[in-house]
Design an enzyme around this catalytic site. Structure first.
Site, PDB file in Angstrom:
ATOM      1  N   LYS A   1       2.138  -2.962   9.064  1.00 54.11           N
ATOM      2  CA  LYS A   1       3.210  -1.992   8.852  1.00 54.11           C
ATOM      3  C   LYS A   1       4.508  -2.628   9.340  1.00 54.11           C
ATOM      4  CE  LYS A   1       4.351   2.810  10.095  1.00 54.11           C
ATOM      5  NZ  LYS A   1       3.816   4.009  10.807  1.00 54.11           N
TER       6      LYS A   1
ATOM      7  N   ASP B   1       0.939  15.207  12.501  1.00 56.43           N
ATOM      8  CA  ASP B   1       1.107  15.025  11.050  1.00 56.43           C
ATOM      9  C   ASP B   1      -0.251  14.924  10.367  1.00 56.43           C
ATOM     10  OD1 ASP B   1       2.589  14.765   8.707  1.00 56.43           O
ATOM     11  OD2 ASP B   1       2.622  12.579   8.826  1.00 56.43           O
TER      12      ASP B   1
ATOM     13  N   LEU C   1       0.807  -1.217   0.000  1.00 58.88           N
ATOM     14  CA  LEU C   1       0.000   0.000   0.000  1.00 58.88           C
ATOM     15  C   LEU C   1       0.838   1.265   0.000  1.00 58.88           C
ATOM     16  CD1 LEU C   1      -2.758  -1.018   2.608  1.00 58.88           C
ATOM     17  CD2 LEU C   1      -2.859  -1.147   0.116  1.00 58.88           C
ATOM     18  N   GLY C   2       2.064   1.192   0.513  1.00 58.72           N
ATOM     19  CA  GLY C   2       2.918   2.374   0.576  1.00 58.72           C
ATOM     20  C   GLY C   2       4.244   2.025   1.199  1.00 58.72           C
TER      21      GLY C   2
ATOM     22  N   VAL D   1       4.051  -0.526   4.165  1.00 65.09           N
ATOM     23  CA  VAL D   1       2.692  -0.860   4.600  1.00 65.09           C
ATOM     24  C   VAL D   1       2.075  -1.820   3.587  1.00 65.09           C
ATOM     25  CG1 VAL D   1       0.411   0.062   5.168  1.00 65.09           C
ATOM     26  CG2 VAL D   1       2.457   1.386   5.715  1.00 65.09           C
TER      27      VAL D   1
ATOM     28  N   GLY E   1       8.339   3.854   2.562  1.00 62.29           N
ATOM     29  CA  GLY E   1       9.242   4.969   2.811  1.00 62.29           C
ATOM     30  C   GLY E   1      10.485   4.433   3.480  1.00 62.29           C
TER      31      GLY E   1
END
Length: 822
Positions: free
Chosen positions: A43, A135, A20-21, A28, A23
């Protein structure tokens, strides 16, 4: 960064199916929990650097997020390790991010209000647990197909109390923050675009910086635009725009926007935190008011408004039946009993010549209920939790409340005339009341009414708004239980610290006191006076320029521990207010001091604290009154009080009166370094440059670490034609310490103003303001800033904002201060 996993991949009972993502901090995945047969989000944390620290970081994130149990916050299911890999398991929320929804332009007003209420409610729930998001942005909000908003990713979340600056975070956290900064444009406008103006100066977060981020999101939902982003803008220009550009009016960008909705957004985006909503719950309730106003007919549910909370049956309801009913009758409190701290707030009656919509009375009552609910010792029954009743007193009885607060309002050409009354339900006697005149719209009327009622009731003691007396926890240690050596260390530390404040002002005395307190705390961590003493010593170190943000955070930890052990500790409460002030939580600091003025007015240190905060808020005569009271209560603290009074007289541009105070102090304590510094400032103001340099050099020679004197010496050196010496005094250590104290920050800014460095001067002026220096009389009159006040638009704008905040700020103070003699 580890190589990507080959999917599908199994991690314990979780089958990872899609990415999903990702960094530098982690990746994730969408996954399936094969035990519970549900879709989840996993995660995985990358293990570069210190794996133990990274694991601790993940577990802390899990603890923070899992503490917040709310339908508008993404749930955390599990945190752990498997195959050497740290992981976090969270709720899977199907739908689209708010960022994706906004790609098509602004949202329908009903949807924007609904989502705004839900986001604010989730944020308020986190803040109730002392958790800041830090955030918040559209890419961290998921919207389901049913229109439910879920706030995601507490990856930067921290407990409120630390308020850590980036340099105070562990290495893993600094790397994570840096990664977010490096990828700032990943969320259309990026993380930086949702930072509050004060965060660029103070590098710290508060509830109100989360409120600012929510305000930016509301602006985008209502207008389809970011308030500060322009197509021609370089991303690097955005921080400057947020700090410097005028905040655009939502209704100016979109003229057909409902004015009340625009007013809520504008207040959430007030540049000064004091002018902003103080809590996310206030934003939520204001949005509910707007949503209710848009309901076309009575009886139609307003967008995003929770249904009334069901109340228990009234006293005349049918008795409980059966065995379980009998047990309940024995074990549960009697129905209808009214706790002494329970107050019901009923909708206000419209007394206008031409009554308007019914929601206005509800909205005013809801604002009062929200404000009173900020006092943890009150049980507030808000209007939406009340059933219909013939009279306010009957509503109070049905709600099992000891008091009922009611009122009426009338519209005036300029705003509202508001009246309120507190009634004891048992006797139907009026306990207290008041009136408020408001020039402004409904949103302003809600704020003013809530503040007035809260301040009036807190000052009178009619309701138990002050913290109720608490027993000390069983683990608190008394002095009698300590070994003699530790008692001597503690008493010696107190003597050194008190002597430093009142006689010598020397850093060495404060250091020795700090070390002694540390020895006592190490051996007896549950001895509240030592925890308080250590917190006070560290706070004074920040105040005098001996320490920076790290000292401030340590002070907060020890003061919080002291108050956990002994909630009645006056000094710990007072110095916690100082730490809050210097962390940017100025309103909470004021509330702490105002509470102490009500509960401990005969404590000299409380009066000194009030004098300091009043001076910072620009109430200079009132500051002199409080300091004079402190001197009458405790003549032994004279040198410290004379120094503070002399500085107030200088801010009032009354040099003769300042001279009298300085001379009095020096006659008692001629070696006092702070008095000698103020004496040098007096000579500097009178153009006696040589005398000023000589006196300041003497202070620095006696106490090289008293960095509070360094900016003033730098100003004097620059004026005497020695800019190299001036620059040598402005060290990195000094600037780091100035970032923790509003008066130090202002002195540093003044040096840069004299040195004709407008960019640096503006930065430090903003830092001083955001850390609590709202002393408008001096900020607007200081001759060292005259050139920049005339030529620099940023300086002028900042000073205008401070000046504009003064009337409301002073009005709040005067509700709790004794009337001054003419």
């Amino acid at each position: 960064m580890p190589p990507p996993l080959s999917l599908p991949h199994t991690l314990r009972q979780y089958r990872l199916e899609a990415t999903l993502g990702k960094g530098s901090w982690g990746t994730v995945y969408r996954a399936v929990d094969t035990h519970l047969l549900r879709t989840v989000v996993v995660k995985l944390l990358h293990t570069a650097g210190d794996p133990a620290a990274q694991t601790a970081r993940l577990l802390e994130e899990a603890r923070l997020a899992s503490a917040v149990d709310h339908p508008n916050v993404c749930a955390v299911y599990e945190a752990g390790e498997a195959d050497g890999q740290s992981f976090l398991v969270m709720q899977y929320v199907p739908g689209r991010t708010l960022d994706a929804l906004l790609e098509d332009g602004r949202l329908d007003d009903a949807l924007a209000l609904s989502l705004g209420i839900q986001i604010a409610d989730g944020l308020a729930a986190a803040h109730r647990y002392g958790v800041l998001h830090r955030d918040l942005k559209p890419s961290n909000v998921m919207v389901t197909d049913e229109g439910v908003a879920k706030v995601l990713d507490f990856g930067l979340a921290r407990r409120t109390a630390p308020g850590a600056a980036p340099e105070d975070l562990p290495p893993a956290d600094r790397a994570d923050a840096a990664d977010r900064a490096d990828t700032a444009m990943s969320s259309r406008f990026g993380t930086t675009a949702y930072m509050a103006p004060e965060q660029f100066a103070t590098r710290r977060s508060t509830e109100q910086s989360d409120v600012w981020a929510l305000g930016v999101i509301l602006f985008q939902m209502a207008t389809g635009q970011h308030p500060f982003w322009m197509r021609s803008m370089n991303p690097a220009q955005l921080p400057s725009a947020i700090q410097s550009y005028p905040v655009p009016s939502p209704t100016g960008v979109r003229p057909d926007l409902d004015p009340a909705f625009g007013a809520v957004i504008a207040k959430a985006l007030a540049r000064l935190p004091d002018d902003r909503y103080h809590h996310a719950s206030e934003v939520r309730d204001a949005l509910r008011t707007v949503a209710q106003a848009l309901v076309p007919e009575p009886g139609v549910a307003a967008v995003g408004i929770a249904p009334p909370v069901p109340l228990p049956p009234s006293e005349d309801a049918a008795p409980r039946r059966g065995l379980l009913g009998a047990l309940a009758d024995r074990l549960l409190p009697a129905r209808g009993t009214a706790p002494d701290n329970a107050v019901a707030v009923v909708p206000f009656a419209d007394a206008s010549e031409a009554p308007g919509p019914a929601y206005v009375g509800f909205a005013l009552a809801d604002a009062v209920a929200t404000r009173l609910a900020g006092a943890p010792t009150l049980r507030v029954r808000p209007p939406r939790a009340l059933r219909g009743a013939d009279t306010p007193v009957e509503a109070g009885r049905q709600a099992a409340a000891a008091f009922v607060l009611t009122g009426q309002f009338a519209r005036t050409p300029d705003g509202f005339h508001l009246g309120w009354t507190l009634v004891a339900v048992a006797t139907e006697a009026v306990v207290q009341g008041g009136t408020v005149e408001v020039a402004g719209d409904l949103i302003e009327a809600q704020r003013r009414l809530g503040d007035d009622v809260f301040a009036s009731l807190a000052a009178s003691g009619a309701l138990p708004i002050a913290p109720a007396p608490q027993f000390r926890p069983v683990d608190a240690v008394d002095e009698a239980a300590l070994p003699d050596a530790l008692v001597e260390d503690y008493l010696g530390a107190r003597s050194l610290m008190d002597g430093q404040a009142s006689r010598s002002g020397l850093h060495a005395d404060l250091i020795r006191a700090t070390e002694a307190f540390e020895r006592v705390v190490a051996e007896a961590p549950d001895f509240a006076p030592a925890q308080a003493g250590l917190g006070i010593a560290l706070t004074r170190g920040v105040r005098f320029g001996y320490g920076g943000v790290g000292h401030l955070l340590a002070a907060q930890r020890h003061l919080d521990r002291a108050l956990a052990l002994d909630p009645s500790h006056i000094e710990a409460t007072l110095y916690r207010a100082y730490t809050r002030l210097w962390s940017g939580e100025t309103e909470r600091a004021r509330q702490d001091v105002q509470h102490l003025l009500h509960t401990a007015p005969d404590d000299a240190e409380v009066q000194v604290g009030a004098g300091v905060v009043l001076q910072l808020d620009g109430l200079l005569d009132e500051a002199l009154d409080a300091l004079g009271t402190a001197l009458r209560l405790a003549p032994g603290i004279g040198p410290r009080v004379y120094n503070l009074r002399a500085r107030v007289h200088l801010y009032q541009q009354r040099p003769e009166a300042a001279r009298v105070e300085i001379d009095r102090g020096l006659s008692v304590a001629p070696a006092h370094t702070l008095l000698r510094t103020t004496d040098a400032v007096w000579h500097l103001r009178h153009g006696h440059l040589g005398d000023a340099v000589e006196r300041l050099a003497s202070v620095v020679a006696d106490d090289p670490l008293l960095r509070l004197a360094h900016p003033t010496l730098a100003i004097a050196a620059h004026r005497t034609g020695d800019p190299e010496r001036a620059r040598s005094l402005m060290t990195d250590d000094l600037l780091a310490m100035a970032a923790a104290d509003c008066e130090m920050a202002y002195r540093v800014g003044t040096y840069f103003a004299v040195a004709e460095d407008p960019e640096a001067a503006l930065h430090w002026l903003r830092t001083a303001v955001h850390l609590g220096n709202h002393n408008a009389p001096w900020l607007l009159a200081n001759p060292d800033w005259e050139a920049l006040r005339e030529t620099d638009a940023g300086v002028r704008r900042t000073l205008r904002e401070v000046a504009a905040s003064q009337p409301a700020l002073h009005a709040r103070w005067r509700r709790v201060l004794p009337a001054r003699r003419a």
